[in-house]
Each structure stands twice: as C-alpha cells, then as structure tokens.
Motif scaffolding. Structure first.
Motif, PDB file in Angstrom:
ATOM      1  N   THR A 196       0.820  -1.219   0.000  1.00 52.39           N
ATOM      2  CA  THR A 196       0.000   0.000   0.000  1.00 52.39           C
ATOM      3  C   THR A 196       0.854   1.269   0.000  1.00 52.39           C
ATOM      4  O   THR A 196       0.367   2.346   0.329  1.00 52.39           O
ATOM      5  CB  THR A 196      -0.924   0.008   1.234  1.00 52.39           C
ATOM      6  OG1 THR A 196      -0.121  -0.116   2.431  1.00 52.39           O
ATOM      7  CG2 THR A 196      -1.920  -1.128   1.169  1.00 52.39           C
ATOM      8  N   PHE A 210      -0.539   4.353  -1.780  1.00 59.70           N
ATOM      9  CA  PHE A 210      -1.892   4.807  -1.443  1.00 59.70           C
ATOM     10  C   PHE A 210      -1.889   5.723  -0.220  1.00 59.70           C
ATOM     11  O   PHE A 210      -1.118   5.507   0.724  1.00 59.70           O
ATOM     12  CB  PHE A 210      -2.800   3.611  -1.145  1.00 59.70           C
ATOM     13  CG  PHE A 210      -3.031   2.705  -2.327  1.00 59.70           C
ATOM     14  CD1 PHE A 210      -4.099   2.919  -3.188  1.00 59.70           C
ATOM     15  CD2 PHE A 210      -2.182   1.632  -2.576  1.00 59.70           C
ATOM     16  CE1 PHE A 210      -4.316   2.084  -4.273  1.00 59.70           C
ATOM     17  CE2 PHE A 210      -2.387   0.795  -3.660  1.00 59.70           C
ATOM     18  CZ  PHE A 210      -3.459   1.026  -4.510  1.00 59.70           C
ATOM     19  N   HIS A 211      -2.769   6.720  -0.223  1.00 61.37           N
ATOM     20  CA  HIS A 211      -2.949   7.540   0.967  1.00 61.37           C
ATOM     21  C   HIS A 211      -4.307   7.273   1.624  1.00 61.37           C
ATOM     22  O   HIS A 211      -4.605   7.804   2.688  1.00 61.37           O
ATOM     23  CB  HIS A 211      -2.794   9.031   0.634  1.00 61.37           C
ATOM     24  CG  HIS A 211      -3.866   9.585  -0.242  1.00 61.37           C
ATOM     25  ND1 HIS A 211      -4.955  10.250   0.261  1.00 61.37           N
ATOM     26  CD2 HIS A 211      -4.013   9.556  -1.591  1.00 61.37           C
ATOM     27  CE1 HIS A 211      -5.732  10.621  -0.745  1.00 61.37           C
ATOM     28  NE2 HIS A 211      -5.191  10.220  -1.875  1.00 61.37           N
ATOM     29  N   ARG A 212      -5.104   6.441   0.986  1.00 60.54           N
ATOM     30  CA  ARG A 212      -6.335   5.928   1.591  1.00 60.54           C
ATOM     31  C   ARG A 212      -6.257   4.408   1.521  1.00 60.54           C
ATOM     32  O   ARG A 212      -6.146   3.834   0.428  1.00 60.54           O
ATOM     33  CB  ARG A 212      -7.580   6.443   0.862  1.00 60.54           C
ATOM     34  CG  ARG A 212      -7.806   7.944   1.064  1.00 60.54           C
ATOM     35  CD  ARG A 212      -9.055   8.448   0.368  1.00 60.54           C
ATOM     36  NE  ARG A 212      -9.250   9.857   0.687  1.00 60.54           N
ATOM     37  CZ  ARG A 212      -9.935  10.302   1.734  1.00 60.54           C
ATOM     38  NH1 ARG A 212     -10.518   9.430   2.558  1.00 60.54           N
ATOM     39  NH2 ARG A 212     -10.045  11.598   1.963  1.00 60.54           N
ATOM     40  N   VAL A 213      -6.270   3.759   2.678  1.00 58.48           N
ATOM     41  CA  VAL A 213      -6.035   2.315   2.728  1.00 58.48           C
ATOM     42  C   VAL A 213      -7.018   1.651   3.681  1.00 58.48           C
ATOM     43  O   VAL A 213      -7.591   2.296   4.568  1.00 58.48           O
ATOM     44  CB  VAL A 213      -4.590   1.993   3.190  1.00 58.48           C
ATOM     45  CG1 VAL A 213      -3.576   2.519   2.194  1.00 58.48           C
ATOM     46  CG2 VAL A 213      -4.328   2.569   4.581  1.00 58.48           C
ATOM     47  N   LYS A 265       1.710   3.225   8.981  1.00 57.69           N
ATOM     48  CA  LYS A 265       1.272   3.903   7.761  1.00 57.69           C
ATOM     49  C   LYS A 265       1.004   5.380   8.051  1.00 57.69           C
ATOM     50  O   LYS A 265       1.400   6.263   7.277  1.00 57.69           O
ATOM     51  CB  LYS A 265       0.003   3.238   7.223  1.00 57.69           C
ATOM     52  CG  LYS A 265      -0.554   3.886   5.945  1.00 57.69           C
ATOM     53  CD  LYS A 265       0.404   3.755   4.778  1.00 57.69           C
ATOM     54  CE  LYS A 265      -0.205   4.315   3.493  1.00 57.69           C
ATOM     55  NZ  LYS A 265       0.717   4.219   2.340  1.00 57.69           N
ATOM     56  N   ASN A 324      -6.032  11.858   4.399  1.00 59.43           N
ATOM     57  CA  ASN A 324      -5.703  10.432   4.310  1.00 59.43           C
ATOM     58  C   ASN A 324      -6.665   9.647   5.193  1.00 59.43           C
ATOM     59  O   ASN A 324      -7.159  10.168   6.197  1.00 59.43           O
ATOM     60  CB  ASN A 324      -4.271  10.171   4.789  1.00 59.43           C
ATOM     61  CG  ASN A 324      -3.268  11.121   4.179  1.00 59.43           C
ATOM     62  OD1 ASN A 324      -3.197  11.262   2.968  1.00 59.43           O
ATOM     63  ND2 ASN A 324      -2.489  11.788   5.038  1.00 59.43           N
ATOM     64  N   LEU A 362     -12.504   5.122   1.047  1.00 58.99           N
ATOM     65  CA  LEU A 362     -11.331   4.750   0.260  1.00 58.99           C
ATOM     66  C   LEU A 362     -11.224   5.552  -1.030  1.00 58.99           C
ATOM     67  O   LEU A 362     -10.222   5.459  -1.741  1.00 58.99           O
ATOM     68  CB  LEU A 362     -11.370   3.249  -0.058  1.00 58.99           C
ATOM     69  CG  LEU A 362     -11.107   2.304   1.116  1.00 58.99           C
ATOM     70  CD1 LEU A 362     -11.296   0.859   0.686  1.00 58.99           C
ATOM     71  CD2 LEU A 362      -9.725   2.516   1.694  1.00 58.99           C
ATOM     72  N   TRP A 369     -13.574   5.328  -3.518  1.00 55.41           N
ATOM     73  CA  TRP A 369     -14.339   4.685  -4.578  1.00 55.41           C
ATOM     74  C   TRP A 369     -15.753   5.261  -4.544  1.00 55.41           C
ATOM     75  O   TRP A 369     -16.578   4.857  -3.744  1.00 55.41           O
ATOM     76  CB  TRP A 369     -14.358   3.173  -4.367  1.00 55.41           C
ATOM     77  CG  TRP A 369     -15.087   2.412  -5.443  1.00 55.41           C
ATOM     78  CD1 TRP A 369     -15.500   2.878  -6.646  1.00 55.41           C
ATOM     79  CD2 TRP A 369     -15.476   1.039  -5.374  1.00 55.41           C
ATOM     80  NE1 TRP A 369     -16.133   1.887  -7.355  1.00 55.41           N
ATOM     81  CE2 TRP A 369     -16.133   0.744  -6.608  1.00 55.41           C
ATOM     82  CE3 TRP A 369     -15.335   0.030  -4.424  1.00 55.41           C
ATOM     83  CZ2 TRP A 369     -16.646  -0.522  -6.887  1.00 55.41           C
ATOM     84  CZ3 TRP A 369     -15.849  -1.231  -4.704  1.00 55.41           C
ATOM     85  CH2 TRP A 369     -16.487  -1.497  -5.912  1.00 55.41           C
ATOM     86  N   ASP A 375      -7.738  -2.290  -5.674  1.00 57.71           N
ATOM     87  CA  ASP A 375      -7.337  -1.162  -6.519  1.00 57.71           C
ATOM     88  C   ASP A 375      -7.412   0.164  -5.751  1.00 57.71           C
ATOM     89  O   ASP A 375      -6.763   1.138  -6.136  1.00 57.71           O
ATOM     90  CB  ASP A 375      -8.239  -1.075  -7.752  1.00 57.71           C
ATOM     91  CG  ASP A 375      -7.980  -2.201  -8.740  1.00 57.71           C
ATOM     92  OD1 ASP A 375      -6.908  -2.828  -8.651  1.00 57.71           O
ATOM     93  OD2 ASP A 375      -8.852  -2.450  -9.592  1.00 57.71           O
ATOM     94  N   TYR A 376      -8.220   0.177  -4.684  1.00 56.23           N
ATOM     95  CA  TYR A 376      -8.365   1.385  -3.868  1.00 56.23           C
ATOM     96  C   TYR A 376      -7.653   1.263  -2.513  1.00 56.23           C
ATOM     97  O   TYR A 376      -7.990   1.965  -1.572  1.00 56.23           O
ATOM     98  CB  TYR A 376      -9.844   1.703  -3.666  1.00 56.23           C
ATOM     99  CG  TYR A 376     -10.468   2.403  -4.854  1.00 56.23           C
ATOM    100  CD1 TYR A 376     -10.435   3.785  -4.977  1.00 56.23           C
ATOM    101  CD2 TYR A 376     -11.044   1.675  -5.881  1.00 56.23           C
ATOM    102  CE1 TYR A 376     -10.983   4.433  -6.080  1.00 56.23           C
ATOM    103  CE2 TYR A 376     -11.602   2.305  -6.993  1.00 56.23           C
ATOM    104  CZ  TYR A 376     -11.566   3.680  -7.079  1.00 56.23           C
ATOM    105  OH  TYR A 376     -12.116   4.311  -8.181  1.00 56.23           O
ATOM    106  N   GLY A 377      -6.673   0.361  -2.427  1.00 58.05           N
ATOM    107  CA  GLY A 377      -5.824   0.327  -1.242  1.00 58.05           C
ATOM    108  C   GLY A 377      -6.243  -0.612  -0.139  1.00 58.05           C
ATOM    109  O   GLY A 377      -5.759  -0.483   0.990  1.00 58.05           O
TER     110      GLY A 377
END
Length: 414
Positions: A15, A18-21, A38, A135, A158, A160, A202-204
């Motif tokens: 991850t 990514f900044h959104r996990v 993180k 985040n 996230l 999405w 795909d979105y963390g």
C-alpha cells in the motif's frame, strides 16, 4: 519505533502508493501496528483516531509507548487549537457530537474497527463520511461480518465513489418479502465477489487471514449441554411468565426472542450451577462472555462466592487488574464492550455463558485469546440449554450469519 513482522512489512509495501487504505487483517495480525506505521509514513500535521470507547486508553498508550507524538484523549473536553505532531483519540459515539471535527483539514483519519460505520444511515456514519481528512486508514478484522452490503460506506472513505444503488446492483442479491403487509427488501446472497475484492484492492484494501501468515495454536470447541427448565417451556407456549418477581411478556418477536434467551440463560439455575462447576474446576484464567447487565450481576455474584478474583469489561467499567495479576482470575466481558480489540492471550479458555446474535461479535470474541503471543491450545466452552433457542443461535453464527435475520421467520422454530 515499532519493529514490524514480515507480514506487516509486506502489507505496508503493498500500500506504499496509497494515501487511503483499508487493512482488513484477521484479528491478531497486528493491524493497529500496521495502521500506526502507515500514519507515521504519511506525515500529516496531526492524526484523528476514532475507536470504540473501551479502546481509547489502549490507543493513547500505544502512541505514547512507540512514538513521540503529543497524544490527546477526547472524552468531555475538546481543545480549540491542535498542536502539530499530535494524535487525537475519540470514540465513535462522541465523535459525531463534535461538530468542530468537520472544520479540521490536512490530517490523517484512522478508523479502528471500521465495521462500526457499516450502517450508513446512522448518525455516526453520516458524520464520519463528511470529515475532510486528507488520508484515511481503515482497520478491521471483520469488515462486513460476511455481509458485503455493509462495505459501501467504507468504499466511500477509500475514494471509490460508487453510488449505493449501483453497488447493490453489481454485488448484492435481493428479493422482496411481504412482512405484516409491508414489502421489505431482504438480502439473499452476493454476486461478483471476486470483482468486488479486486476493486477494493485497486483502492488500497488488503485482505489477510491468520492462517496465511501464522501458525497459531489449535482451537477446540466444547459443547456443555444444560437441562431445559419448565419455565422456558411454559413461556414458549404461553408467551408470558412470572419469574423472580418479574413478569416477562413476549408480545413481539423481539421481546419473545429476548426472553427466550434469558430463560435459557440467567433464569436457568441449571446453567448457573454448571458455570459454577466450570469455574471451580480449574486454576487457570477464564474469560466469560455475556450479553445482558442482569447476567453480569448473576455471574459476578457466583464468582465472588467461589472466591475468584474478578476483572470486568463492559459499557460502564474496564478493570483488568485481576486478569493481569492473578493466574486463576475470571474476566467477565460484555460483547458490545469487549469482543473487539482486547488482548486477552494470557488466558486460553473462554466460556460462553450466552451467545450474541451478531456473527461479527462472536467471531471477534474468539480471537481475544487466539492471537499473536498465544502458545497454548485455545478452548471454547459453549453453555447451551438443550431444547431451546441457544443451539440454533450457535448453528447460525457458525454459518457466519446474524441470528436476527431469522426474525423474518417464526421465532418458535427452535
């Protein structure tokens, strides 16, 4: 600083961009360590941690022990200016009452047990979805409890931005039932689950099960059969009974279910006697899970009669002194307050005096002792009154379903 285990380092590497996990790591894999690392990597001026009330002190202690942040625990007071390099910890039920949080910007949001916002219609969920965090770090061992329709609000955090209507069309199977003359949409199953999980990745989002990375001790389930009482049979037939100076009236499916559970549990002297025998039969630490405040009074009383030191985790009290200091103590844990997040691996035995209706709470409760640090086989004792609703509840939970789903049917099917 924290020294991460290999699987935790792998999660962070996956991850990195990514900044959104979302770290959907099974209970016991150390998602709080991954989440805080993180957060440390993201380097925003401050972080807002939203957690359950019982976990506020644990999160505050975690940051004070492993980092050099200024840590503020929000209970009744709120600071108007937040110093940089700070961590703010607040519980879900208080957060939505603090409109000041909506004005914050340039920070990292950590949601511990992010499944707490699974119902997007609740005020806490609506409020959290309005926060302006740069985040987001979502942490949960059971993000849906097997119910994928409850992931939609977490998808929004996230990034999405799929509409709720489209989400349901793509991933949730439903049908319409007539209940009391009113049409109700009921979830019957799911579709395209692999595509859903791929999209979340795909979105963390990272999904990880304990068996994928750790070789934990074995677990053993023990069913302890308890004799039914004439009071249970009478209430099941008449829907009303006088017991211990109280009148129980099952005039709705919900009250009927409630009193059937209590008559199989705290009003059943056979179960009280069997629990007493179990507590007296061992010198080991015991964890006892229960549901109702009235149950707590009954169990606490019998523990004191046996001379055991008692610890308590419920909505009013968190006291683990006896658990930590006495190897033969009994720790009483109410599901809503302690099924998630507690580390109780000094014990390897759980007694289920009564069962929850939520499969998520039940699965979480089992992991309180079966986690990193446990070296002994874990034993789970289920006190089930024969011929009652209790065996049906366990059967439903083992299917990873909530027993409340059965309210669309007749309650007296047991």
């Amino acid at each position: 600083m924290i020294k991460l285990l290999p699987h935790q380092q792998s999660v962070l590497e996956q991850t990195k961009a990514f900044h959104r996990v979302a770290y959907y790591l099974d209970m016991g894999l150390g998602k709080s360590f991954v989440g805080s690392e993180k957060m440390h990597q993201l380097k925003t001026p401050f972080t807002l941690v939203i957690c359950q009330k019982s976990k506020i002190d644990d999160w505050a202690a975690h940051f004070r022990e492993h980092y050099d942040y200024n840590v503020y625990s929000f209970n009744k007071q709120f600071i108007s200016e937040i110093p940089e390099h700070s961590v703010l910890v607040i519980n879900y039920d208080l957060a939505w009452r603090r409109s000041e949080l909506l004005k914050l910007s340039n920070y990292t949001l950590i949601l511990d047990e992010s499944s707490c916002i699974k119902n997007e219609t609740r005020r806490r969920s609506k409020f959290i979805l309005k926060l302006k965090a740069d985040n987001a770090i979502l942490l949960s061992g059971t993000p849906t409890g097997g119910k994928y329709e409850e992931l939609w609000s977490q998808c929004q955090l996230l990034g999405w931005a799929i509409s709720k209507r489209l989400y349901w069309q793509q991933f949730v199977k439903t049908k319409i039932l007539e209940v009391g003359g009113c049409p109700i949409k009921v979830v019957t199953g799911y579709k395209n689950v692999d595509r859903l999980k791929a999209k979340l990745r795909d979105y963390g989002a990272v999904f990880m099960k304990t068996e994928e990375v750790l070789d934990l001790p074995k677990t053993m389930d023990q069913i302890v059969n308890i004799a039914i009482t004439k009071e249970y049979r009478r209430f099941k037939k008449d829907r009303v009974i006088d017991i211990n100076g109280k009148t129980l009236v099952g005039d709705t499916p919900l009250t009927q279910l409630l009193y059937l559970r209590q008559l199989a549990g705290m009003y059943n002297e056979n179960k009280i006697e069997r629990l007493t025998d179990l507590i007296q039969s061992t010198g080991d630490r015991l964890i006892v899970f229960y549901n109702f405040d009235l149950e707590y009074g009954v169990i606490r009383n019998l523990c004191e009669k046996t001379g055991k030191q008692v610890s308590v985790v419920n909505g009013k009290l968190k006291d683990l002194k006896a658990y930590e200091e006495h190897s033969d103590s009994v720790t009483l844990v109410q599901y809503q307050a302690g099924a998630m997040g507690l580390n109780l691996q000094l014990a390897n035995k759980i007694i289920y005096f009564s069962l929850p209706l939520s499969s998520e709470l039940w699965m979480q409760s089992k992991k309180r002792i079966h986690r990193i640090g446990q070296t002994q086989t874990c034993f789970y004792y289920y006190l089930l009154t024969k011929g009652t609703i209790e065996p049906k509840i366990l059967e439903t939970l083992q299917q990873r379903k909530d027993f409340t789903d059965r309210l669309f049917k007749e309650v007296d099917h047991d």
